[in-house]
Scaffold this active site. Sequence first.
Site, short mmCIF file in Angstrom:
data_model
loop_
_atom_site.label_atom_id
_atom_site.label_comp_id
_atom_site.label_asym_id
_atom_site.label_seq_id
_atom_site.Cartn_x
_atom_site.Cartn_y
_atom_site.Cartn_z
N LEU A 269 46.30 86.95 10.37
CA LEU A 269 46.37 86.33 9.05
C LEU A 269 47.53 85.34 9.01
O LEU A 269 48.07 85.03 7.95
CB LEU A 269 46.57 87.40 7.97
CG LEU A 269 45.35 88.21 7.54
CD1 LEU A 269 45.74 89.28 6.54
CD2 LEU A 269 44.26 87.30 6.95
N CYS A 279 38.55 80.13 23.73
CA CYS A 279 37.61 81.14 23.23
C CYS A 279 37.13 80.86 21.82
O CYS A 279 35.95 80.57 21.61
CB CYS A 279 38.23 82.52 23.35
SG CYS A 279 38.49 83.00 25.06
C1 UDX Z 1 40.90 85.45 21.93
C2 UDX Z 1 40.61 86.87 21.46
O1 UDX Z 1 41.73 87.38 20.79
C3 UDX Z 1 40.27 87.75 22.65
O2 UDX Z 1 39.88 89.06 22.21
C4 UDX Z 1 39.08 87.15 23.40
O3 UDX Z 1 38.75 87.89 24.51
C5 UDX Z 1 39.42 85.75 23.80
O4 UDX Z 1 39.78 84.99 22.68
P1 UDX Z 1 42.93 84.16 22.97
O5 UDX Z 1 42.09 82.94 22.87
O6 UDX Z 1 43.70 84.40 24.20
O7 UDX Z 1 42.04 85.49 22.71
O8 UDX Z 1 43.99 84.02 21.80
P2 UDX Z 1 44.39 84.77 20.46
O9 UDX Z 1 45.65 85.52 20.67
O10 UDX Z 1 43.25 85.47 19.92
O11 UDX Z 1 44.72 83.49 19.55
C6 UDX Z 1 43.73 82.54 19.31
C7 UDX Z 1 44.28 81.39 18.51
O12 UDX Z 1 44.47 81.77 17.16
C8 UDX Z 1 45.62 80.85 18.99
O13 UDX Z 1 45.60 79.44 18.92
C9 UDX Z 1 46.62 81.40 17.97
O14 UDX Z 1 47.74 80.56 17.82
C10 UDX Z 1 45.77 81.40 16.70
N1 UDX Z 1 46.17 82.38 15.69
C11 UDX Z 1 46.14 83.71 16.04
C12 UDX Z 1 46.53 81.96 14.41
O15 UDX Z 1 46.56 80.77 14.11
N2 UDX Z 1 46.83 82.91 13.47
C13 UDX Z 1 46.82 84.24 13.75
O16 UDX Z 1 47.12 85.04 12.86
C14 UDX Z 1 46.48 84.67 15.09
#
Ligand code: UDX
Length: 449
Positions: A269, A279
């Site tokens: 959030l 992903c």
């Molecule tokens: C994601 C999924 O979490 C994982 O389960 C799946 O297998 C692959 O895709 P990942 O892409 O490594 O993993 O990153 P993640 O930690 O999920 O973050 C994704 C993106 O969302 C990042 O750019 C992060 O900065 C952003 N994010 C994350 C936010 O902007 N707000 C948040 O609260 C959480």
Amino acid sequence: MRLTVIGCGYVGLVTGACLAAAGHEVHCTDIDEKRIDMLKAGKVPIYEEYLDEVLKRAEAEKKIFYTADTGEAIRAGDAIFICVGTPPKESGEADLSAIDNAARQIAVHARSPKLVVEKSTVPALTGVQLQKALAAYSQSGDIKFDVASNPEFLREGTAVGDFFHPDRIVVGVENEKSAVVMREIYKPILEHKFHCPVHRGQCPAGTPGELLLTTINSAELIKHASNSFLALKISYANVISDLCERIGADVEQVTHAMGLDPRIGTQFLKAGLGFGGFCFPKDIQAFIHLAGTVGVDFEMLRAAENVNKQRIDRFFEKIHKALWVIRGKRVAVLGLAFKANTDDIRFAPALEVIRRLLEEGAEVHASDPEAMVKTRAVFPTVNYHEDPYEALKAADAALVCTEWKTFRELDWNRAGKLMARRLVLDGRNLYLPKKMQELGFDYHSFGRP
Ligand code: UDX
């Protein structure tokens, strides 16, 4: 058990390494011979914490092997994990040609029955096609192949820990024989029979994640549904953030309070520059496309995608308001990777920020603990600095794009003395507005007064 991993990219290497560390004999292969040569030479082609250590240990224990001879690798395993890339096509549909090619290789080279496991992220209904392809490509037709789906939920930066301590292990199978094999493969993980480099043997107590048995279609859907829901949650927080700016509320407090309700949960959030990486953006597109092919209009996911794309516009509205003219300004960009603890810049918001800064004639000075080499290949005219304080020297503004610990712990009093102007635009809400203002900064972030 004897396992094969086809595709030594991020998912293949983490899967192969951790299953070898769990005691299985793993044979890894990849069409990229250079990548296999690197691995044979003990070099790991990607940056992921602990992966190097797990691979070294498995190599020393003669549990993991690398070969460019796909046939040899296929014959060596009883279960074959397909871990090849499924990049998006223009249409957003997932490109499954590498899966198809793997099916052909397996059908041609196998000399005994195999369980073929989808580990790559694929749209639902892929397993059915894979089963048909294996039968079609198998000249003799004597050898029987079973198919299973085993989606991964690994996050970049914490993948090794995520593999050893999963929230759940999703397994989609069509018969009990395949279920028995998959249970056998994950038994050491569920019984905690492995050396964990993350916790050095002091792993947190508590029950390991559940092994969830379901059908192949459901397992494939679980992956896209989970990732898309997390992306939806982030975009929801970002719309709340825009509302907070208009109403004069604090998004950090609003989302924290929301998250205290266990039905909502505090994770994912965090408002800011939005999600990137290889992903979420592609999984949303593939899911929207899949839904469309079966007559379901996934409007809410398209909305989440649009909200995410507009984060950069929101950021530039703040930059223009605070910095006025960008041409000729010296701008420090702190953070290039799509998130902390990875060198991955795929769909990283920072890259779009830099593209626009350069387009508007800014002189960009960037710093990132791991992602500068990859970014330099995209933006050779940008100035790169190992030391973030060097990037901040004489800067008219500092833009924070990735939530690295290094930047979270920056000494802004020192930085303020180096900068030409104490102006910070924080795309990840890393700092307390009050603290930054006390240090004399003109500080702007997302969704906070
Ligand atoms: C994601 C999924 O979490 C994982 O389960 C799946 O297998 C692959 O895709 P990942 O892409 O490594 O993993 O990153 P993640 O930690 O999920 O973050 C994704 C993106 O969302 C990042 O750019 C992060 O900065 C952003 N994010 C994350 C936010 O902007 N707000 C948040 O609260 C959480």
